[in-house]
Each structure stands twice: as structure tokens, then as C-alpha cells.
Design an enzyme around this catalytic site. Structure first.
Site, PDB file in Angstrom:
ATOM      1  N   SER A  22     -28.774  -7.912  81.102  1.00 30.29           N
ATOM      2  CA  SER A  22     -29.541  -6.506  81.459  1.00 30.29           C
ATOM      3  C   SER A  22     -28.868  -5.640  82.424  1.00 30.29           C
ATOM      4  O   SER A  22     -29.039  -4.317  82.409  1.00 30.29           O
ATOM      5  CB  SER A  22     -30.742  -6.756  81.937  1.00 30.29           C
ATOM      6  N   VAL A  26     -19.713  -9.099  80.842  1.00 27.10           N
ATOM      7  CA  VAL A  26     -18.410  -9.790  81.180  1.00 27.10           C
ATOM      8  C   VAL A  26     -17.201  -9.621  80.037  1.00 27.10           C
ATOM      9  O   VAL A  26     -17.569  -9.858  78.823  1.00 27.10           O
ATOM     10  CB  VAL A  26     -18.803 -11.586  81.368  1.00 27.10           C
ATOM     11  N   LYS A  41     -16.216  -9.776  85.265  1.00 30.88           N
ATOM     12  CA  LYS A  41     -17.998  -9.722  85.484  1.00 30.88           C
ATOM     13  C   LYS A  41     -17.944  -8.119  86.123  1.00 30.88           C
ATOM     14  O   LYS A  41     -17.552  -8.002  87.315  1.00 30.88           O
ATOM     15  CB  LYS A  41     -18.283 -10.640  86.279  1.00 30.88           C
ATOM     16  N   ASP A 136     -28.557 -23.972  90.099  1.00 31.08           N
ATOM     17  CA  ASP A 136     -28.636 -23.724  88.871  1.00 31.08           C
ATOM     18  C   ASP A 136     -27.577 -24.457  88.089  1.00 31.08           C
ATOM     19  O   ASP A 136     -26.969 -24.063  86.886  1.00 31.08           O
ATOM     20  CB  ASP A 136     -28.514 -21.990  88.250  1.00 31.08           C
TER      21      ASP A 136
END
Length: 322
Positions: A22, A26, A41, A136
Site C-alpha cells: 500500500s 520493492v 525498498k 514478526d
């Protein structure tokens, strides 16, 4: 000036898009100086929410600058243009992510899994010793280089740990990441030490490496937490695992945070030492219930390289301070 022109001036020849989210994308590029392909990125700050700009992006950039380890994705350069675009030049995981690798090759043999898990655990030790929790950890965030070496990536949810006046880690109250890999205390919104929660995620990853299955079915999170809190771990009889490997998984997926291993204890576990031949054993009482989930049944997620904003991660919920 478009991305290709900006990067050309820096010595990078832009090529294919690896992923898109969004708030950014990359791409791969060839670096004239390094004489190799890299990942770029690109984040457009004009299209990102304030929360991301004020908290998550600065944390990710700080972590990338701070962490230097053979099993953590290398960051070569970070720069921002006057029109509000941030470019992060990183090592390219040419063999893709661990989840895709397992989907293609199937469950790993223990000796190979041991080497890969040792690399991953070593990377986590570096983070934790630097007072940084990843928050994460999952197979999609573990890249593989051309020699299949582990490269931990995606520090968008990482958090520097603060301590109180007694030197104790200040607990986190934020749920971030994917439910399938998150520790039960995180899913329940219980304030927790995010380093200890990282250890649970390591357990899910190791299980997935050796079985090519997820240990818990996250289609019903309430039911999943109930099973996790009973310390019921399914060890399918379809594949033999050594006692040591199952013991490590059992202690990583420990619902009681006071009993869960720390990263130093993980690295000292017998399974990560010199391999020993094992005699098959009967499943223990804890090895009940076939509640694991086939990897191909999982909902498709963004490619690892495409992760450009923490809010895109499955299952994020803000429960308080992060």
C-alpha cells in the site's frame, strides 16, 4: 525525477518489481559498485499514514543501521529524496523466502534444519543482545541467499527494549505480526516481554521446517489459543523426529512465559549440538491432537520482499503502547 533516474545517479540499474504494498514497493537492481544484484525498498512518505512515519519507519531504519550479523539481511545504503521518497538498498535474498522454499522442497531433514535454525537463532541472539525484539518472526521474513544461508529480514515491527528503574524490561502491550506465529500471550493482549514472545515464533518456524506443516490451525484463533495453553503440540507419526528435536520444539512452544527458553538456552540445547543417532520413542502425553495445518492451506500473503508497511501484516491489532 522517477525512481529509475534517482537510482541511476546513485549507481543502481533498476529492474524487476519483487513486490508491492500500500505504501511502497520493492524492486531488484544491479549495483555497479558492488557488482551484484540488490533489493531496493522504495517508500513514498507522501502516501503513508502518520503512525507509520512516526513509529514504524524510524524503528525499521534504526534497526537496519544498528544490526550487523551474517544471518541478518545486509543494508548497504539508505537515502531520502527531496520529494519524500525513502530508498533502502539491501542484500537480495536470491533464493526467495523460507516458506516458498519449504513449499517447493518439502520438510527438511534434521541435519539441514539444524544448520538453518542455528543461523536463525544466532541472528535472534544478536537482536536480543542488542536489546531489540523482532516481533514478526515467520518463514516469510526469512530470506535465503544463493547458498541457502538464512538472512533474517523485515524489521518493520522491531522494537528497542526499554527498562524500568530496576533494570527490568518494560512489557509490550501491542499485538503485531501474524496470528499463526504469535505467542498466546500476544494474542490475548497480555503485557509481555517481546523477546520471550520471539522465542515462541522460533518454535513455530522450527516445526514448519521439519514437518512442512504449521503446528496450529489459526482459522479459529480462540480455539487455537485454547490448544496452545494446554501445551498440546501435534507431532505427526508420518515423519520420524529425534527426541532432541521434539524436545526443543516442546520447550519453544511453552505457553508459560516463565518456563519458556531464552535465546541463550535455545542455542545451548542438545539438538543444536553435535548430532547423535536416536532410537524412535513413543509420543508423550503432550503430543496429542492433529491440529497442524498444511502450508498450502494458508491464505496467500505478500511476498517477503514486498513488505513495505507493518499495517499490511496479517492480524495486527493495537492494544496500547507499542
Amino acid at each position: 525525477m522517477d525512481d529509475a533516474a534517482v537510482l541511476e545517479r546513485k549507481g543502481y540499474s533498476l529492474s524487476a518489481t519483487l513486490g508491492e504494498g500500500s505504501y511502497g514497493k520493492v524492486k531488484s537492481a544491479y549495483c555497479n559498485k558492488l557488482k551484484c544484484n540488490v533489493a531496493v525498498k522504495i517508500i513514498d512518505k507522501r502516501k503513508t499514514p502518520r503512525d507509520f512515519l512516526e513509529r514504524f519507519l524510524p524503528r525499521e531504519i534504526a534497526a537496519l543501521k544498528r544490526l550487523h550479523h551474517p544471518s541478518i539481511i545486509k543494508t548497504y545504503e539508505i537515502f531520502e529524496t527531496s520529494n519524500g521518497k525513502v530508498y533502502i538498498i539491501m542484500e537480495l535474498g536470491v533464493k526467495g523466502d523460507l516458506l516458498d522454499y519449504i513449499k517447493i522442497t518439502g520438510a527438511m531433514k534434521e541435519d539441514f534444519a539444524r544448520l538453518k535454525f542455528q543461523q536463525l537463532a544466532s541472528a535472534i541472539k544478536h537482536c536480543h543482545d542488542s536489546d531489540l525484539a523482532h516481533r514478526d518472526l515467520k518463514c516469510e521474513n526469512i530470506l535465503l541467499d544463493k547458498d541457502l544461508n538464512v538472512k533474517l529480514s523485515d524489521f518493520g515491527f522491531s522494537k528497542p527494549l526499554s527498562r524500568d528503574e530496576n533494570g527490568r524490561t518494560i512489557l509490550s502491550k501491542t499485538f503485531c505480526g501474524s496470528a499463526a506465529y504469535a505467542a498466546p500471550e500476544v494474542l490475548q493482549g497480555i503485557p509481555c516481554d517481546p523477546k520471550i514472545s520471539d522465542i515462541w515464533s522460533l518454535g513455530v518456524i522450527l516445526y514448519t521446517m521439519v514437518y512442512a506443516l504449521m503446528p496450529f490451525d489459526d482459522s479459529n484463533v480462540r480455539k487455537m489459543i485454547y490448544i496452545q495453553k494446554q501445551h498440546r503440540i501435534p507431532f505427526p507419526k508420518s515423519k520420524y523426529l529425534t527426541t532432541e528435536c521434539k524436545d526443543l520444539i516442546y520447550h519453544l512452544l511453552q505457553p508459560d512465559v516463565s518456563q519458556r527458553l531464552c535465546i541463550d538456552e535455545v542455542l545451548k540445547h542438545s539438538w543444536l549440538q553435535t548430532p547423535k543417532s536416536q532410537i524412535p520413542t513413543s509420543p508423550s502425553a503432550a503430543e496429542t491432537g492433529e491440529c497442524s495445518q498444511n502450508l498450502h492451506d494458508k491464505k496467500p500473503e505478500h511476498k517477503q520482499e514486498a513488505k513495505t508497511h507493518p499495517a499490511e501484516h496479517e492480524g495486527q491489532k493495537e492494544n496500547g503502547s507499542s
